[in-house]
Design a protein around this motif. Sequence first.
Motif, mmCIF file in Angstrom:
data_model
loop_
_atom_site.group_PDB
_atom_site.id
_atom_site.type_symbol
_atom_site.label_atom_id
_atom_site.label_comp_id
_atom_site.label_asym_id
_atom_site.label_seq_id
_atom_site.Cartn_x
_atom_site.Cartn_y
_atom_site.Cartn_z
ATOM 1 N N LYS A 54 -15.626 -1.058 15.435
ATOM 2 C CA LYS A 54 -14.968 -1.411 14.163
ATOM 3 C C LYS A 54 -15.289 -2.849 13.772
ATOM 4 N N ARG A 55 -15.308 -3.743 14.769
ATOM 5 C CA ARG A 55 -15.530 -5.163 14.499
ATOM 6 C C ARG A 55 -16.982 -5.464 14.164
ATOM 7 N N TYR A 56 -17.909 -4.944 14.986
ATOM 8 C CA TYR A 56 -19.304 -5.359 14.860
ATOM 9 C C TYR A 56 -20.194 -4.390 14.084
ATOM 10 N N VAL A 57 -19.870 -3.098 14.115
ATOM 11 C CA VAL A 57 -20.686 -2.113 13.402
ATOM 12 C C VAL A 57 -20.178 -1.948 11.969
ATOM 13 N N GLU A 58 -18.883 -1.655 11.848
ATOM 14 C CA GLU A 58 -18.310 -1.465 10.519
ATOM 15 C C GLU A 58 -17.968 -2.788 9.847
ATOM 16 N N GLY A 59 -17.576 -3.785 10.647
ATOM 17 C CA GLY A 59 -17.121 -5.056 10.106
ATOM 18 C C GLY A 59 -18.244 -5.979 9.682
ATOM 19 N N ASN A 60 -18.698 -6.829 10.625
ATOM 20 C CA ASN A 60 -19.721 -7.815 10.224
ATOM 21 C C ASN A 60 -21.152 -7.270 10.296
ATOM 22 N N LYS A 61 -21.283 -5.993 10.680
ATOM 23 C CA LYS A 61 -22.583 -5.292 10.669
ATOM 24 C C LYS A 61 -23.652 -6.030 11.482
ATOM 25 N N SER A 62 -23.225 -6.640 12.583
ATOM 26 C CA SER A 62 -24.164 -7.340 13.457
ATOM 27 C C SER A 62 -24.749 -6.417 14.523
ATOM 28 N N VAL A 63 -24.209 -5.198 14.631
ATOM 29 C CA VAL A 63 -24.666 -4.221 15.617
ATOM 30 C C VAL A 63 -24.908 -2.897 14.904
ATOM 31 N N VAL A 64 -25.973 -2.198 15.309
ATOM 32 C CA VAL A 64 -26.275 -0.889 14.727
ATOM 33 C C VAL A 64 -26.514 0.127 15.833
ATOM 34 N N SER A 65 -26.367 1.379 15.485
ATOM 35 C CA SER A 65 -26.593 2.457 16.443
ATOM 36 C C SER A 65 -28.075 2.543 16.799
ATOM 37 N N ALA A 66 -28.332 2.818 18.072
ATOM 38 C CA ALA A 66 -29.699 3.079 18.522
ATOM 39 C C ALA A 66 -29.832 4.526 18.981
ATOM 40 N N GLY A 67 -28.867 5.356 18.611
ATOM 41 C CA GLY A 67 -28.935 6.776 18.939
ATOM 42 C C GLY A 67 -28.281 7.112 20.268
ATOM 43 N N GLY A 68 -28.391 8.360 20.647
ATOM 44 C CA GLY A 68 -27.790 8.837 21.885
ATOM 45 C C GLY A 68 -28.699 8.628 23.079
ATOM 46 N N LEU A 69 -28.081 8.495 24.242
ATOM 47 C CA LEU A 69 -28.842 8.351 25.493
ATOM 48 C C LEU A 69 -29.345 9.700 25.998
ATOM 49 N N GLY A 70 -28.688 10.782 25.563
ATOM 50 C CA GLY A 70 -29.062 12.103 26.051
ATOM 51 C C GLY A 70 -28.187 12.574 27.197
ATOM 52 N N VAL A 71 -27.262 11.723 27.621
ATOM 53 C CA VAL A 71 -26.391 12.011 28.760
ATOM 54 C C VAL A 71 -24.953 12.103 28.253
ATOM 55 N N THR A 72 -24.200 13.074 28.735
ATOM 56 C CA THR A 72 -22.784 13.189 28.406
ATOM 57 C C THR A 72 -21.959 12.779 29.608
ATOM 58 N N GLY A 73 -21.070 11.829 29.404
ATOM 59 C CA GLY A 73 -20.209 11.367 30.476
ATOM 60 C C GLY A 73 -18.930 12.186 30.546
#
Length: 319
Positions: free
Chosen positions: A103-122
């Motif tokens: 919420k803070r970095y992706v939606e908020g100041n947009k300093s972080v973006v998604s790089a997709g899924g790792l392919g692993v489910t925890g």
Amino acid sequence: MNTRTRTRITRTGAAAAGVLALLGVNACSAAETGGGSDKVVNLHTPSWVGAEVNTAVAAYLLEHELGYTVKTKQMDETPAWDAMSQGKIDAILEDWGHPQEEKRYVEGNKSVVSAGGLGVTGHIGWFVPKYVVDANPDVTDYKNLNKHADLFKTPESGDKGQFIKGDPSYVSYDNALISNLGLNYKPIEAGAEATHLAQLEQLYKNKKPFLTYWWTPQWMNATMDLVEVKLPEYTEGCDADKKAVACAYPDVPLKKWMNAKFAEEGSDAAKFLKNFSWSTEQQNLVAKYVAGDKMTSEKAAEKWVKENESTWKAWIPKS
């Protein structure tokens, strides 16, 4: 864990040292740079083996196939998000869910973006050895745990059954679950992951009963046959109040994240890290090389890369 934050697991110190050793030589000679360098890539190294081997394999390929110098920064997850937002780390390759940081970095100041899924489910849950289930088939339902509390008693737990917790530095809601489900069990911290695994290994070897916090992916699932105890079904939001939670942990598709500037510059490194995706089985195999077979992380990564070109070739950006 806000999901994995609900379950942080400290992975073996030896493995951590191995990954740092893998990347340390080049790191020492490289100039300190932030995100976006076309020659240096800064990756987060968590403290658990599975995530460490993500970094090891990615670093090996970045260096040997794409000519980058890889530097790693080992730190807890929340500080890693902060560092990534500032460009001190270019990417996190295994995230179990940090909604506040998103919420803070992706939606908020947009300093972080998604790089997709790792392919692993925890997945996190409560587990007992299969030999306990063979003798007590109904133990796999939490409703019957009180009936079997005596089976799990130890000197530490007194007149209650013992529940073995994971690393105390990781967030979990096992204490609340035990209380809210009315279970006659005492949660006992096992310590760091290496200590936790060593304790379970010894108990399993001696066919002793135990009830423990456990997770996948985890390479030791290949050496211990554990059965999950059914907890009340997870539904969206049932874990929102950590004091009132009375449901199972959710499955978590593990994600990758990047510093926004690093991603926007579109380097081959950024493209490669977006493409990087493998299976739980593949991650567990490399983790076993490190934690089980005592290989260095560099040798483990090298071994896997040499034997799995058909998998990683697709991660290399096309020129």
